[in-house]
Design a protein around this motif. Structure first.
Motif, short mmCIF file in Angstrom:
data_model
loop_
_atom_site.label_atom_id
_atom_site.label_comp_id
_atom_site.label_asym_id
_atom_site.label_seq_id
_atom_site.Cartn_x
_atom_site.Cartn_y
_atom_site.Cartn_z
N MET A 221 0.96 -1.21 -0.09
CA MET A 221 -0.01 -0.05 0.01
C MET A 221 0.82 1.24 -0.04
O MET A 221 0.54 2.08 -0.89
CB MET A 221 -0.87 -0.13 1.23
CG MET A 221 -2.00 -0.97 1.38
SD MET A 221 -2.89 -0.94 2.74
CE MET A 221 -3.51 -2.48 3.23
N ASN B 66 -0.61 5.75 -5.90
CA ASN B 66 -1.28 6.34 -5.23
C ASN B 66 -0.83 7.82 -5.53
O ASN B 66 0.45 8.32 -5.68
CB ASN B 66 -0.35 6.09 -3.65
CG ASN B 66 -0.94 4.92 -3.05
OD1 ASN B 66 -2.05 4.32 -3.62
ND2 ASN B 66 -0.27 4.36 -2.05
N LYS C 299 -2.83 10.62 -0.50
CA LYS C 299 -3.17 9.31 0.07
C LYS C 299 -1.94 8.68 0.65
O LYS C 299 -1.94 8.04 1.83
CB LYS C 299 -3.67 8.25 -1.12
CG LYS C 299 -3.93 6.96 -0.57
CD LYS C 299 -4.70 6.04 -1.96
CE LYS C 299 -4.84 4.61 -1.26
NZ LYS C 299 -5.38 3.75 -2.38
N LEU D 72 -1.46 7.72 4.48
CA LEU D 72 -1.08 6.33 5.18
C LEU D 72 -0.11 6.30 5.84
O LEU D 72 -0.07 5.62 7.23
CB LEU D 72 -0.71 5.38 3.89
CG LEU D 72 -1.81 4.75 2.93
CD1 LEU D 72 -1.33 4.40 1.70
CD2 LEU D 72 -2.71 3.76 3.84
N ARG E 138 -11.50 4.42 7.69
CA ARG E 138 -10.07 3.76 8.25
C ARG E 138 -9.68 2.49 7.19
O ARG E 138 -10.58 2.27 6.39
CB ARG E 138 -10.57 3.08 9.35
CG ARG E 138 -11.89 1.92 9.33
CD ARG E 138 -12.06 1.11 10.74
NE ARG E 138 -13.01 0.16 10.36
CZ ARG E 138 -14.58 0.25 10.30
NH1 ARG E 138 -14.76 1.67 10.51
NH2 ARG E 138 -15.22 -0.50 10.17
N ASN E 139 -8.68 2.21 7.44
CA ASN E 139 -8.11 1.04 6.46
C ASN E 139 -8.02 -0.16 7.59
O ASN E 139 -7.19 -0.25 8.54
CB ASN E 139 -6.72 1.77 5.98
CG ASN E 139 -6.22 0.50 5.38
OD1 ASN E 139 -5.90 -0.75 5.49
ND2 ASN E 139 -5.60 0.83 3.90
N ASP E 140 -8.90 -1.24 7.26
CA ASP E 140 -8.79 -2.35 7.99
C ASP E 140 -7.62 -3.04 8.15
O ASP E 140 -7.21 -3.73 9.47
CB ASP E 140 -10.05 -3.15 7.41
CG ASP E 140 -11.44 -2.43 8.00
OD1 ASP E 140 -11.50 -1.92 8.71
OD2 ASP E 140 -12.50 -2.79 6.88
N LYS E 141 -6.67 -3.33 7.13
CA LYS E 141 -5.45 -3.84 7.20
C LYS E 141 -4.55 -3.10 8.28
O LYS E 141 -3.82 -3.72 8.91
CB LYS E 141 -4.78 -3.93 5.84
CG LYS E 141 -5.61 -4.81 4.98
CD LYS E 141 -5.72 -6.19 5.38
CE LYS E 141 -6.42 -6.95 4.40
NZ LYS E 141 -6.47 -8.47 4.79
#
Length: 214
Positions: free
Chosen positions: A18, A24, A28, A32, A182-185
């Motif tokens: 990611m 990206n 973004k 992150l 949110r980013n679940d990972k």
């Protein structure tokens, strides 16, 4: 510890992909990085984050630090870069002020923006009047919503820059879990890594106690 290690490795690979995704856009990537740092595991990607921040800062510099972002994202990017030692100019916040140099009153309704600007204001240095003004403005705004916002209360009690990283990470995990963006990972990795470190600390304490008693 072995179970945590097995769970962490595949997640690390996914998060790394990611971060390093060439598709990206700059905003973004910065979000992150901010999430990784506030969730408490930037040391897992230290070299990669340094390279990404170098690239991001150079891109901003080439465009004379013009940021076409809202208050929340502008503040976030300012914070991330400045806390890593990059010389981000405070002028990036000028577009959010009126002709009198005061922050626009319409910004008060943007709680996410107020929280980000509040944290940015704590990275001010001497003679940065706009950030002095930002601290007054955001403190007043967050006090107004503190009765209904736990995140505002937490920030007012202890800004990110003045807190202990692990304690701040624990708080942010709870806030991030409720975040619709949110980013679940990232969240999953944060929880596992937090628990792994807690277990590691317990093991270390146990070894210390044994050495003291025996």
């Amino acid at each position: 510890m072995e179970r945590y290690a097995k769970e962490i490795e595949p997640l690390k690979k996914e998060v790394l992909l990611m971060l390093m995704d060439d598709s990206n856009y700059l905003g973004k990537t910065m979000r992150l990085i901010d999430a990784v740092e506030r969730l408490g595991f930037p040391y897992l990607f230290e070299n990669e984050i340094k390279k990404l921040l170098d690239n991001c800062f150079n891109e901003f510099a080439l465009d004379n630090f013009k940021m076409d972002y809202d208050l929340c994202n502008t503040s976030l990017q300012f914070c991330v870069l400045r806390q890593h030692g990059y010389k981000m100019p405070c002028d990036v916040f000028t577009k959010f002020t009126n002709e009198e140099g005061k922050f626009k009153e319409t910004l008060r309704s943007d709680t996410r923006g107020m929280l980000s600007l509040y944290e940015a204001a704590h990275l001010r240095i001497h003679d940065e009047d706009i950030l002095d003004e930002a601290l007054i403005f955001t403190t007043d705004s967050l006090n107004a919503v503190a009765s209904t916002s736990e995140q505002a209360r937490c920030a007012l009690k202890q800004p990110l820059q003045q807190g202990i990283q692990r304690v701040q990470a624990r708080h942010f995990i709870s806030f991030y879990e409720e975040d619709e963006f949110r980013n679940d990972k990232l969240l999953q990795l944060a929880k596992i890594e937090f628990n792994r470190l807690q277990l590691l600390h317990c093991q270390e304490l146990s070894h210390i106690q044994k050495s003291v008693y025996f």
